[in-house]
Design a protein around this motif. Structure first.
Motif, PDB file in Angstrom:
ATOM      1  N   LEU A  27     -38.922 -22.384 -63.590  1.00  0.00           N
ATOM      2  CA  LEU A  27     -37.551 -22.848 -64.278  1.00  0.00           C
ATOM      3  C   LEU A  27     -36.571 -21.717 -64.084  1.00  0.00           C
ATOM      4  CD1 LEU A  27     -37.232 -24.623 -67.656  1.00  0.00           C
ATOM      5  CD2 LEU A  27     -36.054 -22.230 -67.446  1.00  0.00           C
ATOM      6  N   TYR A 208     -35.232 -30.164 -65.725  1.00  0.00           N
ATOM      7  CA  TYR A 208     -36.578 -30.237 -65.278  1.00  0.00           C
ATOM      8  C   TYR A 208     -37.492 -31.237 -65.776  1.00  0.00           C
ATOM      9  CZ  TYR A 208     -35.379 -25.606 -63.668  1.00  0.00           C
ATOM     10  OH  TYR A 208     -34.723 -24.737 -62.885  1.00  0.00           O
ATOM     11  N   ASP A 215     -43.500 -28.217 -62.758  1.00  0.00           N
ATOM     12  CA  ASP A 215     -42.144 -28.643 -62.836  1.00  0.00           C
ATOM     13  C   ASP A 215     -42.125 -29.543 -61.378  1.00  0.00           C
ATOM     14  OD1 ASP A 215     -42.569 -26.025 -61.661  1.00  0.00           O
ATOM     15  OD2 ASP A 215     -40.871 -26.298 -60.436  1.00  0.00           O
ATOM     16  N   THR A 218     -36.551 -31.356 -60.312  1.00  0.00           N
ATOM     17  CA  THR A 218     -35.563 -30.612 -60.869  1.00  0.00           C
ATOM     18  C   THR A 218     -34.229 -30.992 -60.085  1.00  0.00           C
ATOM     19  OG1 THR A 218     -34.574 -28.480 -61.490  1.00  0.00           O
ATOM     20  CG2 THR A 218     -35.848 -28.634 -59.248  1.00  0.00           C
TER      21      THR A 218
END
Ligand SMILES: Nc1ncnc2c1ncn2[C@@H]1O[C@H](COP(=O)(O)OP(=O)(O)O)[C@@H](O)[C@H]1O
Ligand SMILES: [Mg+2]
Length: 254
Positions: A27, A208, A215, A218
């Motif tokens: 992230l 996300y 993840d 995104t």
């Protein structure tokens, strides 16, 4: 200086030996961004915030703040470095006044006190009139405003929010999202976890989707809202227009 504020790179983390909750999770948050994290119950959303805030053991990968490695630093050091964290519950001192709660937020930087109270009461004018009121007597939404105010007292580089709309009535949920937007508009980079996925994606710059600690997707909030896979797998009925009314859905408690 690069615009990157927070970078979580390939983070694997867990609470119990041998059990990874996050696996190679990534992230980033750039200056001024509002980042949303959505995903099913138990996906590891809160754990991701805790990994940034030193509350869960990061086994591999790294967390950096403005390029500096902050992986596994303790919470008090992280606060001093400029990471603000607002947990979902128990986030105010009920026996203290609003003003005292704010002061507690700046105890590491007492010289900034007056300036920060000014900032917080500008973002949240409702607090200005009630500084002497005891936090314990406030409604859930008001207490949350105090918790946000307290986190802002340290002038954080990034604010982490875990489900700011949880447990609030529909009207109060709207206010919670509005508050996060206002904090962000005041220039604070925010990373917000939300069960209320659709609302979250509507206001965030980028989002996300976390699934099983990774993840999975995104994109901009808009892209994710309109991604058929995301809609089908993660937004569920929240993705359909007839249920766009924010009041209709309360997340199932997990
Ligand atoms: N303190 C803890 N000790 C052990 N396991 C935990 C702890 N906190 C969360 N977990 C486990 O980690 C997983 C992810 O939890 P969490 O990050 O809270 O998910 P989310 O916030 O997405 O609902 C769940 O399986 C949960 O049971
Ligand atoms: Mg959670």
């Amino acid at each position: 200086m690069s615009d990157l504020v927070v970078s979580v790179e390939n983070v694997t983390a867990g609470y119990l030996p041998g059990v990874d909750i996050l696996t190679e999770c990534n992230l980033t948050a750039s200056r001024g961004e509002l980042i949303g994290i959505i995903g099913p119950n138990g996906a590891g959303k809160s754990t991701l915030l805790k990994a940034i805030f030193g509350q869960v053991n990061v086994r591999s990968g790294s967390v950096t703040l403005e390029g500096e490695d902050i992986t596994n630093l303790r919470a008090n050091r992280l606060v001093a470095h400029g990471v603000g964290f607002i947990p979902q519950t128990n986030n105010v001192f009920p026996s203290l006044s609003i003003e005292e709660n704010l002061q507690m937020g700046a105890f590491q930087k007492p010289k900034m006190l007056a300036e920060r109270v000014d900032f917080v009461t500008t973002v949240f004018p409702d607090l200005a009139k009630r500084l002497k009121q005891r936090a314990g007597g406030l409604s859930g939404g008001e207490r949350q405003m105090v918790a946000m105010g307290r986190a802002l007292m340290m002038d954080p580089k990034v604010l982490l929010l875990d489900e700011p709309s949880a447990g609030l009535s529909p009207v109060r949920q709207d206010e919670a999202f509005l508050r996060v937007s206002e904090i962000n508009k005041a220039g604070v980079t925010c990373i917000m976890v939300e069960q209320n996925a659709r609302r979250c994606l509507q206001i965030c710059d980028r989002g996300y989707v976390l699934d099983q600690g990774h993840d999975a997707y995104t994109g901009t909030g808009r892209e994710l809202l309109h991604d058929p896979k995301v809609t089908e797998l993660y937004l569920g009925t929240l993705g359909s227009e007839q249920n766009a009314d924010p009041g209709v859905h309360r997340p199932v408690a997990g």
